[in-house]
Design a protein around this motif. Structure first.
Motif, short mmCIF file in Angstrom:
data_model
loop_
_atom_site.label_atom_id
_atom_site.label_comp_id
_atom_site.label_asym_id
_atom_site.label_seq_id
_atom_site.Cartn_x
_atom_site.Cartn_y
_atom_site.Cartn_z
N VAL A 9 -33.53 -8.51 9.48
CA VAL A 9 -34.94 -8.39 9.08
C VAL A 9 -35.83 -8.22 10.31
CG1 VAL A 9 -36.89 -9.59 8.03
CG2 VAL A 9 -34.63 -9.65 6.93
N GLU A 10 -35.59 -9.04 11.32
CA GLU A 10 -36.40 -8.96 12.54
C GLU A 10 -36.18 -7.62 13.25
OE1 GLU A 10 -39.12 -9.91 15.44
OE2 GLU A 10 -38.76 -10.75 13.44
N TRP A 11 -34.96 -7.11 13.21
CA TRP A 11 -34.66 -5.81 13.81
C TRP A 11 -35.56 -4.72 13.22
CZ3 TRP A 11 -28.80 -4.08 14.22
CH2 TRP A 11 -28.69 -3.05 15.16
N TYR A 12 -35.70 -4.72 11.89
CA TYR A 12 -36.52 -3.70 11.23
C TYR A 12 -38.01 -3.92 11.48
CZ TYR A 12 -32.65 -1.28 9.11
OH TYR A 12 -31.52 -0.51 8.94
N ARG A 13 -38.42 -5.17 11.53
CA ARG A 13 -39.83 -5.45 11.83
C ARG A 13 -40.19 -4.99 13.24
NH1 ARG A 13 -39.93 -11.55 9.28
NH2 ARG A 13 -40.38 -10.95 7.12
N ARG A 14 -39.31 -5.29 14.19
CA ARG A 14 -39.57 -4.89 15.57
C ARG A 14 -39.50 -3.37 15.72
NH1 ARG A 14 -39.34 -8.34 19.82
NH2 ARG A 14 -38.30 -6.77 21.12
N ALA A 31 -39.30 1.36 8.05
CA ALA A 31 -38.78 0.11 8.63
C ALA A 31 -39.52 -1.10 8.09
CB ALA A 31 -38.90 0.18 10.15
N ALA A 32 -40.84 -1.00 7.97
CA ALA A 32 -41.61 -2.11 7.42
C ALA A 32 -41.21 -2.38 5.98
CB ALA A 32 -43.11 -1.81 7.52
N GLY A 33 -40.95 -1.31 5.23
CA GLY A 33 -40.53 -1.48 3.84
C GLY A 33 -39.18 -2.14 3.72
N VAL A 34 -38.22 -1.70 4.52
CA VAL A 34 -36.87 -2.28 4.46
C VAL A 34 -36.92 -3.77 4.78
CG1 VAL A 34 -34.61 -2.30 5.58
CG2 VAL A 34 -35.68 -0.11 4.98
N ALA A 35 -37.74 -4.16 5.73
CA ALA A 35 -37.79 -5.56 6.17
C ALA A 35 -38.16 -6.52 5.05
CB ALA A 35 -38.76 -5.71 7.34
N SER A 36 -38.79 -6.02 3.97
CA SER A 36 -39.19 -6.90 2.87
C SER A 36 -38.57 -6.48 1.54
CB SER A 36 -40.72 -6.92 2.74
OG SER A 36 -41.22 -5.61 2.53
N ASP A 37 -37.53 -5.66 1.58
CA ASP A 37 -36.90 -5.14 0.36
C ASP A 37 -35.52 -5.79 0.20
OD1 ASP A 37 -35.47 -3.52 -1.53
OD2 ASP A 37 -36.90 -1.91 -1.18
N ARG A 38 -35.41 -6.72 -0.74
CA ARG A 38 -34.17 -7.48 -0.90
C ARG A 38 -32.98 -6.59 -1.26
NH1 ARG A 38 -35.55 -13.12 -4.12
NH2 ARG A 38 -36.98 -14.00 -2.56
N GLU A 39 -33.21 -5.58 -2.11
CA GLU A 39 -32.09 -4.75 -2.55
C GLU A 39 -31.57 -3.88 -1.41
OE1 GLU A 39 -30.73 -2.09 -6.41
OE2 GLU A 39 -32.83 -2.68 -6.17
N VAL A 40 -32.46 -3.29 -0.64
CA VAL A 40 -32.02 -2.47 0.49
C VAL A 40 -31.39 -3.35 1.56
CG1 VAL A 40 -32.76 -0.89 2.31
CG2 VAL A 40 -33.71 -0.67 0.01
N LEU A 41 -31.96 -4.52 1.81
CA LEU A 41 -31.35 -5.45 2.76
C LEU A 41 -29.96 -5.88 2.30
CD1 LEU A 41 -34.45 -7.66 3.64
CD2 LEU A 41 -33.23 -6.16 5.23
N GLY A 42 -29.80 -6.04 0.99
CA GLY A 42 -28.49 -6.40 0.47
C GLY A 42 -27.46 -5.32 0.77
N LEU A 43 -27.88 -4.07 0.69
CA LEU A 43 -26.98 -2.96 1.07
C LEU A 43 -26.58 -3.08 2.53
CD1 LEU A 43 -27.50 0.80 0.21
CD2 LEU A 43 -27.12 0.11 2.56
#
Length: 327
Positions: A9-14, A31-43
């Motif tokens: 998560v921090e990687w995408y925020r940075r 990147a900002a969207g991925v950092a708060s998207d549970r489904e994409v982060l799960g992937l």
């Protein structure tokens, strides 16, 4: 597991705030969207940590689905074609072969005894193995153009700070031998590899894409030799092939972050045994022995590399070239 997920998560925020901001508005939004998207982060959590990097995800998604119009388009096409995107991420690497990084390398190369034997680790398609085939335009007082001044590819570089006198106005270099090492060498004559290289250029960055096309044209005239393998496993073998009358220079840019810490230490030890010259361009935390010698902290608002010769910091350099801040 929690620490790994938090790090992703921090990687995408940075990436959104320090790397993409001001360089690619689309990648900043993604990147900002991925950092708060549970489904994409799960992937991403299903992948090995080294395969979760933003550049790899966005390039693979574009490789499969084309350039998205925004985050919703990106998310929808990613989840719809997740198997194809994941397969691309597992098969490919972020081998961004940015020739403009040579503008930072060039002054250090020009200050070394000529001719040179160049050995790049993490060479991708070898475009940074051709520093003698490009022209360089440094915006020092009075201007300074050097290198292959008639080259179709002229790399412009903004210069900040005061360099040592022997680096201020670099002269020509002579390359007697060149070779690269890469886990997965790319071939500038292979259409699929060329397509991947183009996809690695961030959206909106048309000047970078134009540079890439010109550099690939020059490389096709006489492609540099790139050996497949791990940098630690092949270093001594390939270095031994360099002509003894030339100054052996081993160099790399944004490569060692992919190597575990113990592998980096082993690499530095091997370099010491070779007795070569060493030019590194890596983010500050990658080589602690280099970072410890920095006379001032790196910029806080953007990510820049530390350019160092034989472990001694010389400058900060921009990720995709075009800016050099002498220390």
């Amino acid at each position: 597991m929690r620490d790994e997920r938090d790090a992703t998560v921090e990687w995408y925020r940075r990436f959104a705030t320090r790397e993409a901001r001001g360089a690619s508005p689309l990648y900043e939004r993604l990147a900002a969207g991925v950092a708060s998207d549970r489904e994409v982060l799960g992937l991403l959590y299903e992948l090995p940590p080294a395969k979760r990097q933003p550049n790899l995800l966005f390039a693979a998604a574009r490789y499969v689905n084309g350039v998205p119009s925004g985050y919703d388009d990106f998310r929808g096409s990613l989840l719809e074609h997740r198997d194809a995107v994941v397969a691309t991420m597992l098969a490919r690497r972020t081998q961004t072969n940015e020739p403009a990084r040579c503008a930072a390398l060039y002054p250090l190369l020009a200050a070394l005894p000529q001719p040179l034997a160049l050995l790049e680790v993490g060479a991708s398609a070898g475009l940074c193995l051709l520093p003698d085939r490009y022209a360089y335009d440094y915006d020092v007082p009075g201007g300074h153009v050097t290198g292959a001044v008639d080259s179709p590819l002229r790399l412009r570089c903004r210069v900040e700070g005061v360099p040592p006198p022997h680096l201020a106005r670099p002269g020509p270099i002579t390359v007697a031998w060149r070779a690269g090492i890469d886990l997965n060498p790319l071939d500038v004559t292979d259409p699929d590899d060329v397509r991947w290289l183009r996809t690695l250029v961030w959206p909106e960055q048309r000047e970078r894409l134009h540079r890439l096309e010109l550099a690939m044209e020059l490389a096709r005239e006489d492609p540099p030799r790139i050996v497949r393998g791990d940098l630690n496993d092949r270093l001594a073998e390939v270095a031994a092939q360099a002509p003894p009358h030339a100054t052996l220079v081993v160099y790399h840019t944004a490569v060692l972050y992919l190597v575990p810490a113990e592998g980096r230490a082993a690499f530095a030890e091997r370099l010491g045994r070779l007795g070569c010259r060493w030019i590194s361009q890596e983010t500050p935390g990658i080589l602690p022995q280099v970072a410890a010698r920095l006379p001032l902290p790196p910029p806080a608002d953007t990510t820049m590399y530390v350019l160092a010769l034989d472990g001694r910091p010389a400058a900060f350099s921009a990720m995709h070239g075009g800016r050099l801040r002498w220390l």
